[in-house]
Design a protein around this motif. Structure first.
Motif, PDB file in Angstrom:
ATOM      1  N   ALA A 133       9.009   2.266  11.772  1.00 17.42           N
ATOM      2  CA  ALA A 133       9.038   0.939  12.391  1.00 17.42           C
ATOM      3  C   ALA A 133       7.691   0.507  12.952  1.00 17.42           C
ATOM      4  CB  ALA A 133      10.089   0.921  13.506  1.00 17.42           C
ATOM      5  N   ALA A 134       6.630   1.281  12.694  1.00 14.88           N
ATOM      6  CA  ALA A 134       5.345   1.028  13.349  1.00 14.88           C
ATOM      7  C   ALA A 134       4.709  -0.282  12.926  1.00 14.88           C
ATOM      8  CB  ALA A 134       4.379   2.183  13.083  1.00 14.88           C
ATOM      9  N   LEU A 135       5.023  -0.773  11.723  1.00 13.44           N
ATOM     10  CA  LEU A 135       4.415  -2.023  11.267  1.00 13.44           C
ATOM     11  C   LEU A 135       4.825  -3.205  12.136  1.00 13.44           C
ATOM     12  CD1 LEU A 135       2.582  -3.070   8.953  1.00 13.44           C
ATOM     13  CD2 LEU A 135       4.666  -3.664   7.719  1.00 13.44           C
ATOM     14  N   LEU A 136       5.949  -3.077  12.830  1.00 11.87           N
ATOM     15  CA  LEU A 136       6.458  -4.186  13.633  1.00 11.87           C
ATOM     16  C   LEU A 136       5.702  -4.350  14.953  1.00 11.87           C
ATOM     17  CD1 LEU A 136      10.290  -3.557  13.136  1.00 11.87           C
ATOM     18  CD2 LEU A 136       8.800  -5.093  11.833  1.00 11.87           C
ATOM     19  N   PRO A 186      -0.402   3.512  15.696  1.00 13.04           N
ATOM     20  CA  PRO A 186      -1.393   2.830  16.541  1.00 13.04           C
ATOM     21  C   PRO A 186      -2.665   3.635  16.764  1.00 13.04           C
ATOM     22  CG  PRO A 186       0.786   2.537  17.467  1.00 13.04           C
ATOM     23  CD  PRO A 186       0.929   3.508  16.334  1.00 13.04           C
ATOM     24  N   LEU A 187      -2.547   4.964  16.899  1.00 12.84           N
ATOM     25  CA  LEU A 187      -3.749   5.778  17.118  1.00 12.84           C
ATOM     26  C   LEU A 187      -4.695   5.679  15.933  1.00 12.84           C
ATOM     27  CD1 LEU A 187      -5.422   7.921  18.617  1.00 12.84           C
ATOM     28  CD2 LEU A 187      -4.042   9.665  17.463  1.00 12.84           C
ATOM     29  N   TRP A 188      -4.167   5.865  14.720  1.00 19.57           N
ATOM     30  CA  TRP A 188      -5.063   5.902  13.572  1.00 19.57           C
ATOM     31  C   TRP A 188      -5.518   4.520  13.156  1.00 19.57           C
ATOM     32  CZ3 TRP A 188      -7.442  10.019  13.264  1.00 19.57           C
ATOM     33  CH2 TRP A 188      -6.837  11.224  13.621  1.00 19.57           C
ATOM     34  N   ALA A 189      -4.663   3.519  13.344  1.00 22.89           N
ATOM     35  CA  ALA A 189      -5.104   2.155  13.042  1.00 22.89           C
ATOM     36  C   ALA A 189      -6.224   1.721  13.985  1.00 22.89           C
ATOM     37  CB  ALA A 189      -3.928   1.191  13.146  1.00 22.89           C
ATOM     38  N   SER A 190      -6.084   2.036  15.277  1.00 21.63           N
ATOM     39  CA  SER A 190      -7.128   1.652  16.235  1.00 21.63           C
ATOM     40  C   SER A 190      -8.407   2.451  16.007  1.00 21.63           C
ATOM     41  CB  SER A 190      -6.625   1.850  17.669  1.00 21.63           C
ATOM     42  OG  SER A 190      -6.239   3.195  17.897  1.00 21.63           O
ATOM     43  N   MET A 191      -8.290   3.720  15.619  1.00 20.24           N
ATOM     44  CA  MET A 191      -9.497   4.513  15.356  1.00 20.24           C
ATOM     45  C   MET A 191     -10.226   4.015  14.105  1.00 20.24           C
ATOM     46  SD  MET A 191      -9.229   8.491  16.356  1.00 20.24           S
ATOM     47  CE  MET A 191      -9.369   8.962  18.095  1.00 20.24           C
ATOM     48  N   LEU A 386      -3.611  -0.708  -3.819  1.00 21.54           N
ATOM     49  CA  LEU A 386      -3.959   0.515  -3.090  1.00 21.54           C
ATOM     50  C   LEU A 386      -2.747   1.219  -2.481  1.00 21.54           C
ATOM     51  CD1 LEU A 386      -7.220  -0.652  -1.257  1.00 21.54           C
ATOM     52  CD2 LEU A 386      -7.062   0.921  -3.190  1.00 21.54           C
ATOM     53  N   PHE A 387      -1.572   0.599  -2.511  1.00 22.06           N
ATOM     54  CA  PHE A 387      -0.390   1.220  -1.916  1.00 22.06           C
ATOM     55  C   PHE A 387      -0.123   2.625  -2.470  1.00 22.06           C
ATOM     56  CE2 PHE A 387       1.754  -3.088  -0.764  1.00 22.06           C
ATOM     57  CZ  PHE A 387       0.863  -3.220   0.278  1.00 22.06           C
ATOM     58  N   PRO A 388      -0.150   2.853  -3.798  1.00 24.63           N
ATOM     59  CA  PRO A 388       0.083   4.219  -4.290  1.00 24.63           C
ATOM     60  C   PRO A 388      -0.950   5.227  -3.777  1.00 24.63           C
ATOM     61  CG  PRO A 388       0.288   2.627  -6.074  1.00 24.63           C
ATOM     62  CD  PRO A 388      -0.287   1.885  -4.902  1.00 24.63           C
ATOM     63  N   LEU A 389      -2.189   4.778  -3.607  1.00 23.74           N
ATOM     64  CA  LEU A 389      -3.217   5.676  -3.072  1.00 23.74           C
ATOM     65  C   LEU A 389      -2.915   6.034  -1.623  1.00 23.74           C
ATOM     66  CD1 LEU A 389      -5.786   6.990  -4.173  1.00 23.74           C
ATOM     67  CD2 LEU A 389      -7.082   5.095  -3.224  1.00 23.74           C
ATOM     68  N   PHE A 390      -2.440   5.064  -0.844  1.00 27.40           N
ATOM     69  CA  PHE A 390      -2.041   5.344   0.530  1.00 27.40           C
ATOM     70  C   PHE A 390      -0.909   6.379   0.565  1.00 27.40           C
ATOM     71  CE2 PHE A 390      -3.215   0.692   1.735  1.00 27.40           C
ATOM     72  CZ  PHE A 390      -4.554   0.998   1.570  1.00 27.40           C
ATOM     73  N   ILE A 391       0.053   6.217  -0.329  1.00 27.74           N
ATOM     74  CA  ILE A 391       1.197   7.121  -0.351  1.00 27.74           C
ATOM     75  C   ILE A 391       0.759   8.537  -0.723  1.00 27.74           C
ATOM     76  CG2 ILE A 391       3.368   7.618  -1.555  1.00 27.74           C
ATOM     77  CD1 ILE A 391       3.788   4.599  -1.775  1.00 27.74           C
ATOM     78  N   TYR A 392      -0.074   8.656  -1.741  1.00 27.02           N
ATOM     79  CA  TYR A 392      -0.534   9.991  -2.123  1.00 27.02           C
ATOM     80  C   TYR A 392      -1.340  10.633  -0.997  1.00 27.02           C
ATOM     81  CZ  TYR A 392      -2.884  13.805  -4.398  1.00 27.02           C
ATOM     82  OH  TYR A 392      -3.357  15.058  -4.692  1.00 27.02           O
ATOM     83  N   HIS A 518      -2.029   3.015   7.365  1.00 26.34           N
ATOM     84  CA  HIS A 518      -1.386   4.157   8.018  1.00 26.34           C
ATOM     85  C   HIS A 518       0.134   4.037   8.034  1.00 26.34           C
ATOM     86  CE1 HIS A 518      -5.227   5.835   8.961  1.00 26.34           C
ATOM     87  NE2 HIS A 518      -5.599   4.760   9.610  1.00 26.34           N
ATOM     88  N   TRP A 519       0.647   2.806   7.952  1.00 28.16           N
ATOM     89  CA  TRP A 519       2.097   2.658   7.862  1.00 28.16           C
ATOM     90  C   TRP A 519       2.612   3.171   6.525  1.00 28.16           C
ATOM     91  CZ3 TRP A 519       5.234  -0.781   4.844  1.00 28.16           C
ATOM     92  CH2 TRP A 519       6.581  -0.761   5.203  1.00 28.16           C
ATOM     93  N   TRP A 520       1.911   2.891   5.437  1.00 27.74           N
ATOM     94  CA  TRP A 520       2.326   3.427   4.147  1.00 27.74           C
ATOM     95  C   TRP A 520       2.224   4.945   4.129  1.00 27.74           C
ATOM     96  CZ3 TRP A 520       4.997   1.504   0.267  1.00 27.74           C
ATOM     97  CH2 TRP A 520       5.112   0.117   0.160  1.00 27.74           C
ATOM     98  N   GLN A 521       1.255   5.495   4.809  1.00 27.93           N
ATOM     99  CA  GLN A 521       1.189   6.949   4.915  1.00 27.93           C
ATOM    100  C   GLN A 521       2.362   7.492   5.731  1.00 27.93           C
ATOM    101  OE1 GLN A 521      -2.847   7.820   6.294  1.00 27.93           O
ATOM    102  NE2 GLN A 521      -3.309   8.487   4.223  1.00 27.93           N
ATOM    103  N   ALA A 522       2.781   6.737   6.742  1.00 27.80           N
ATOM    104  CA  ALA A 522       3.956   7.153   7.515  1.00 27.80           C
ATOM    105  C   ALA A 522       5.197   7.178   6.631  1.00 27.80           C
ATOM    106  CB  ALA A 522       4.161   6.210   8.700  1.00 27.80           C
TER     107      ALA A 522
END
Length: 625
Positions: A133-136, A186-191, A386-392, A518-522
């Motif tokens: 739910a982090a994207l929200l 939030p941690l990784w998006a802000s970093m 880039l979504f598949p790259l995020f997932i991998y 980072h949400w797609w990685q989540a």
């Protein structure tokens, strides 16, 4: 007519001056002294408030901006070291506690009546499910607190999780695990946003004489790319050392209490891809339960989680003696001190990412717009490719820390070698992160494609090979795989962050873009949490297929960019300024991008700009978002 003596007094002064020329000199001296007195006062005043005679304005300006540049480097190093300490402490504590909790004797002696296994399952669920739910809320959180304070809040939540392990109960561990899940994205998006902003600020301080910098207008496209490459490389070089830091509790404390491999692996019959099949055939029927070592939550800038790695037949007792509670408290206190140090580094050493007026502008576009913009950015074909790259990227780190380390490393070398295997991976990832600097001279596709090739070769190797249990001669091959996987991970993680910084240079968009990443990685990590019961060959097949799709989609994106295919960018509304106080007394008194002069117009954010050099036509706004 009178005497001549009577007429003399009427011309007395003139006659006196004619007779005595020194009178002229006295009068001139008096007037000059009055003038010199006034000038002397002015000279003294200038000496008091003016610049010293040897003052060089240009030299002082250079010194000022040199200090500014050093401050930016300090911010990058502080954020990188804080991220390293935070995740190193977090992963090290989880690894130690989950190994302790796995031991049957430890659970029965210390926690006989609190159902510790059920608590561990709830902890894993809280860490895995919550980031979905982090994207929200992530963009709203970053815009509300600001980039630096969002980092500080997230690091503080990690420190809270460390402190909750002093008293291991359901009402301490589970809520803190849920809080960790909330703070991951939030941690990784802000970093990611913070490091990219530091690169842009460094460019401004280097080119402070440029007109667009002095007028606070947008820099030319690609001007900051070199600094983005260098700063992201520094960040990931430091951050990958968190894997090394995470092994310190095991190397210096827990390894002293572990049984050797002949005891722990006595019931293990198969490793690697045959493990699940062996379990299904009943090869270890009625044997000890599987090793539930979900040692690692999401261990990289992506979202974090604990993935179940299963090793059928692993002994239920791994501790030859139970550690004393006092020793555990000492170790946890050392970890807590490191977590607190990370908080102080973010608080004291990290400067703000934006000027205060810019922070106001970023928030004043409206909270509804901030909530919607991450979803609107997904219409951009560059992100969609880039979504598949995020997932991998989410798959591969968790796999090496659970699937590979347990089903291959621990099965062949024993649990006591787990720390050394992951240390080799961390050192390799940190060292090979520097290879991303080749983007300063080569095309930006090179690091990502090189990392994909390395991982593809390793996945095929692992698919075809399963090590023999308790066979130490396989150690060189396993360590080589760990080192090569670390190289692929370094190129993957560093390359993706650099690519996002290059594609999305607008400071108003970076937090949204890194949130999506980072949400797609989540989501990928949540998928790993769900597939824990699959056979190893199925996991490897899914990862290899994802890698092939991700590489093809990325190359297709680069081809479309080279052909100048138009992409859609959502319009970011102009800040809605309130006329309170001196800050917004004039309409143009703002630090928002393009608010001064004709250098940029934030109403036209939907325009297209090419990433391959030449700008695309600017009259296609009706086709864009």
């Amino acid at each position: 007519m009178g005497h001549p003596e009577q007429a003399a007094p009427t011309a007395g002064p003139e006659v006196a001056m004619e007779k005595d020329p020194s009178c002229y000199q006295d009068a001139a001296k008096t007037v000059a002294s009055d003038g010199l007195g006034a000038e002397g006062m002015e000279t003294q005043l200038d000496d008091f408030v003016g610049a010293p005679p040897d003052y060089n304005e240009e030299e002082e300006e250079q010194k000022y901006f040199r200090r500014k540049r050093l401050g930016v480097v300090k911010n990058v190093l502080a954020a990188s070291l804080a991220g390293m300490l935070t995740y190193g402490v977090y992963l090290g504590l989880l690894q130690m506690q989950l190994i302790l909790h796995y031991d049957e004797t430890y659970r029965e002696v210390k926690y006989s009546n609190i159902q510790l296994e059920d608590i561990d399952r709830k902890v894993l669920m809280g860490i895995n499910v919550t980031p979905v739910a982090a994207l929200l809320y992530t963009p709203v959180l970053i815009r509300f607190f600001g980039t630096k304070w969002a980092m500080f809040l997230a690091v503080g939540i990690y420190a809270l999780f460390v402190s909750s392990n002093y008293w291991e109960r359901y009402y301490t561990l589970v809520p803190s695990a849920v809080a960790i899940g909330v703070a991951i994205v939030p941690l990784w998006a802000s970093m990611g946003n913070y490091i990219t902003r530091m690169a842009q600020k460094y460019y401004e301080y280097v080119n402070y004489k440029e007109e667009h910098v002095q007028e606070q207008q947008r820099a030319p496209r690609g001007a900051c790319n070199a600094y983005i490459v260098v700063f992201q490389t520094i960040f990931y070089t430091c951050f990958h050392l968190s894997f090394v830091c995470a092994q310190m509790p095991m190397l210096f404390f827990l390894n002293n209490y572990l049984y050797q491999l002949n005891h722990t692996l006595s019931g293990v019959k198969h490793c690697g891809e045959r493990a699940a099949a062996g379990r299904q055939r009943g090869a270890v029927a009625r044997g000890p339960p599987q090793l539930g070592l979900s040692l690692w939550p999401r261990v990289l800038p992506p979202a974090g989680t604990l993935s179940h790695g299963t090793l059928p037949g692993f002994n239920t007792t791994v501790l030859q003696s139970l550690p004393r509670s006092v020793n555990l408290i000492i170790v946890e206190s050392a970890l807590m001190a490191a977590a607190f140090l990370a908080m102080l580094m973010v608080l004291v050493l990290c400067g703000s990412a934006y000027r205060p007026t810019e922070e106001i502008d970023l928030r004043s576009i409206g909270w509804g717009n901030i909530f919607q913009l991450p979803f609107k950015h997904m219409r951009d074909y560059r992100l969609r490719h880039l979504f598949p790259l995020f997932i991998y990227s989410g798959f591969e780190v968790l796999f090496v820390c659970t699937g590979f380390s347990l089903n291959y490393g621990v099965c062949a070398l024993g649990l006591e070698k787990l720390a050394y295997l992951l240390t080799a991976y961390g050192l390799s990832a940190s060292a090979f992160s520097s290879l991303a600097l080749c983007m300063l001279r080569l095309r930006r596709q090179v690091p990502l494609l090189a990392g994909a090739i390395v991982h593809a070769a390793l996945l095929v190797t692992l698919f075809c090979w399963a090590p023999e249990p308790r066979y130490l001669l396989q150690a060189p091959l396993l360590y080589s795989i760990a080192v090569l996987w670390g190289m692929g991970s370094a190129l993957n993680k560093t390359g993706i962050s650099i690519l996002l910084g290059m594609l999305y240079e607008d400071k108003e968009r970076q937090d949204f873009v890194f949130t999506i990443y980072h949400w797609w990685q989540a989501l990928a990590i949540f998928t790993v949490y769900l597939w824990s019961g699959l056979p190893m060959k199925a996991k490897l097949s899914i990862m290899l297929l994802t890698l092939v799709v991700a590489t093809g989609a990325y190359l297709w994106m680069e081809r479309k960019l080279a052909q100048h295919v138009t992409y859609r960018l959502p319009r970011i509304p102009r800040p809605r300024h309130r006329m309170h106080g001196y800050r917004y007394m004039e309409e143009d008194d703002s630090d928002e991008t393009g608010s001064e002069g004709d250098g940029g117009n934030n109403n036209d954010e939907a325009r297209v700009d090419s990433t391959s050099g030449d700008d695309l036509p600017r009259d296609d706004e009706d086709q864009l978002g």
